[in-house]
Design an enzyme around this catalytic site. Structure first.
Site, PDB file in Angstrom:
ATOM      1  N   CYS A 136       0.771  -1.459   0.237  1.00 55.45           N
ATOM      2  CA  CYS A 136       0.100   0.272  -0.248  1.00 55.45           C
ATOM      3  C   CYS A 136       0.919   0.949  -0.123  1.00 55.45           C
ATOM      4  O   CYS A 136       0.751   2.389   0.195  1.00 55.45           O
ATOM      5  CB  CYS A 136      -1.002  -0.017   1.196  1.00 55.45           C
ATOM      6  N   HIS A 161      -9.124   3.810  -1.485  1.00 52.58           N
ATOM      7  CA  HIS A 161      -8.092   3.266  -1.222  1.00 52.58           C
ATOM      8  C   HIS A 161      -7.653   2.137  -2.337  1.00 52.58           C
ATOM      9  O   HIS A 161      -7.341   1.153  -2.012  1.00 52.58           O
ATOM     10  CB  HIS A 161      -7.584   2.783   0.040  1.00 52.58           C
TER      11      HIS A 161
END
Lengths: 387, 113
Positions: free
Chosen positions: A85, A335
């Site tokens: 991420c 996200h």
């Protein structure tokens, strides 16, 4: 070293883009950044593209080269960067290094991901590639699970409550309502949050950021290449730190602190000569509600153990002591994992330009924090306006 | 203590560093002589969670508990946990199963170990 300036930015909305391919999303954001920069494409010396799960979820790799070709950029080094991420933040750092070193006059950085076409178990499996799958993986641990473990420890050590943690969600979802790029702004109540389904106890549905599709892009360059407008804005990179930590949950001595964040923050403050009190706003990695609390403490913005209490008291809100995630953060903006780090940089730049839809009044310095895996990779950037 | 299950660890013959991963090279001294040792599978509960949205690989199980445990030999490990009402961090735990093919042990709270 050359000072690295922001020359141009571009972003798609974060959310569902069912009719758009991952390549087209990246090109959309990148083309906007190049056009805004006013820099001739012959001066762009490299492309760094942050992406995490285009392999497992789309069966597509070598995206950096594909995207560059569609932008008419030929023959230059094009590199896909993967750090879970934190892929986007790492891509941005590599672009900064290329300009700072003098190797390139200007560099394009893009972050992109598409996830929403996949089922929840498929997404969970793809994201789980970022675990230590020789150790934690076989237990069936997931990333929500990692933060469920952290929550229980934070609650036990510091007395953090469900209501404290919900305050983070209420704040970020409200900020998201004001951000036209955000996927899931909302006006939520404590009761709605507390009655949502359990995901990884004590973590519930609204504690989790939504998977998303999206892309963000930035062109960084030496000052000489900037347009008059960008030169006047004078937004530069004051610190670029990247660190690593253990990919294993069991190698973290404190389950509610990430060593990689603590170290990256220390390095970023040292590079910039700034302290936490000098930062006007922070876009940090709130992949889960409890993560914002942990991150705010690890970054030195909030005293250790007080993250939940500060959120509940409104001290991290738009009028607070330190404004955290005015974009809505991952919880509300969404996200798209490989795009997130570049999206955070995009958000801070709009704030420093004074052009953000949810503007922090008088913002002069902004920080981003992008965390990958179980804290295996972290970047912290500080951007500031010259004037 | 003799009836406490044992967990397999790997110890470096040169420096003695312990790892619960099957590694060929010691991360502490880069020595290549790793030996298998057994340690008591008892310790304390650090934290646990209930996974209700598992990845594809574990989807058939529905939901299950995963915990982090501090073993009495000083090593921290993750594994499955047989959670019960009233569990609290710091409680004593012991492994009930150390033979899973995945190498992951399952622990439960047991105040007498």
């Amino acid at each position: 070293m050359n000072t690295v300036y922001i020359a141009g930015t571009g972003s798609t909305r974060f959310g569902r883009h069912s009719d758009t391919t991952i390549e087209a999303l990246a090109v959309d954001a990148a083309a906007r950044a190049i056009v805004e920069s006013g820099i001739d494409r012959s001066r762009i010396g490299a492309v760094y593209l942050g992406n995490f799960v285009s392999g497992p979820l789309n069966g597509k790799e070598v995206l950096a080269g594909i995207v560059a070709e569609r932008l008419g950029l030929h023959g230059i080094p094009c590199t896909k960067v993967e750090g879970a991420c934190a892929s986007g933040g790492i891509a941005f750092r590599h672009a900064c290094m290329a300009v700072a070193s003098g190797m390139c006059d200007a560099v394009l950085v893009v972050g992109v991901e598409t996830m929403m076409h996949a089922s929840t178990p498929e997404i969970t499996s793809a994201l789980n590639c970022a675990m230590d799958n020789e150790n934690d993986g076989p237990s069936g641990l997931t990333f929500p699970g990692v933060f469920g473990l952290a929550w229980r420890v934070h609650a036990e050590k510091y007395g953090t409550t469900r209501e404290d943690i919900a305050a983070v969600i209420i704040k970020n979802k409200a900020n998201g309502l004001k951000n036209p790029l955000a996927q899931m702004g909302a006006d939520l109540t404590q009761q709605q949050i507390a009655s949502s389904v359990m995901i990884a106890d004590p973590l519930q549905l609204f504690d989790c950021c939504p998977p998303s599709d999206g892309a963000a892009a930035v062109v960084v360059s030496r000052r000489e290449l900037l347009t008059d407008k960008a030169r006047q804005q004078g937004i530069r990179v004051m610190a670029s730190a990247q660190t690593s930590g253990s990919a294993r949950i069991s190698h973290h001595p404190d389950l509610c602190s990430f060593d990689a964040t603590v170290l990256a923050a220390q390095q970023a403050y040292a590079q910039s000569g700034l302290q936490a009190a000098d930062i006007d706003l922070v876009e940090l990695h709130d992949c889960f509600s409890i993560a914002e609390i942990i991150d705010s403490e690890d970054l030195g913005l909030v005293p250790r153990g007080q993250g939940g209490h500060w959120a509940a008291e409104g001290r991290t809100g738009m009028q607070g002591d330190i404004v955290i995630n005015p974009s809505g953060g991952l919880l509300a903006k969404g996200h798209p994992v490989g795009a997130t780090g570049v999206g955070q940089i995009y958000e801070v730049i709009q704030q420093l330009r004074g052009e953000h839809a949810n503007q922090v009044k008088g913002a002069r310095t902004g920080m981003t924090h992008n965390l990958g895996g179980v804290g295996v990779a972290c970047t912290v950037h500080i951007l500031g306006a010259d004037a | 203590m003799s009836d406490i299950p044992r967990l397999k660890f790997h110890a470096c013959a040169a420096c003695g560093a312990l790892a619960n991963t099957d590694i060929l090279i010691c991360a502490n001294c880069l020595g290549s002589a790793m030996q298998t040792v057994e340690v008591p599978a008892s310790g304390t509960l650090v934290s646990w969670t209930t996974i209700r949205k598992p990845p594809l690989r574990f989807k058939a199980e529905g939901s299950y508990h995963v915990g982090v445990f501090d073993l009495d030999n000083g090593q921290r490990i993750s594994g499955r946990f047989l959670a019960a009402d009233g569990n609290k961090p710091g409680q004593r735990v012991v492994a009930t199963d150390t033979t899973a093919a995945s190498g992951i042990a399952t622990f439960k709270v047991e105040s007498h170990v």
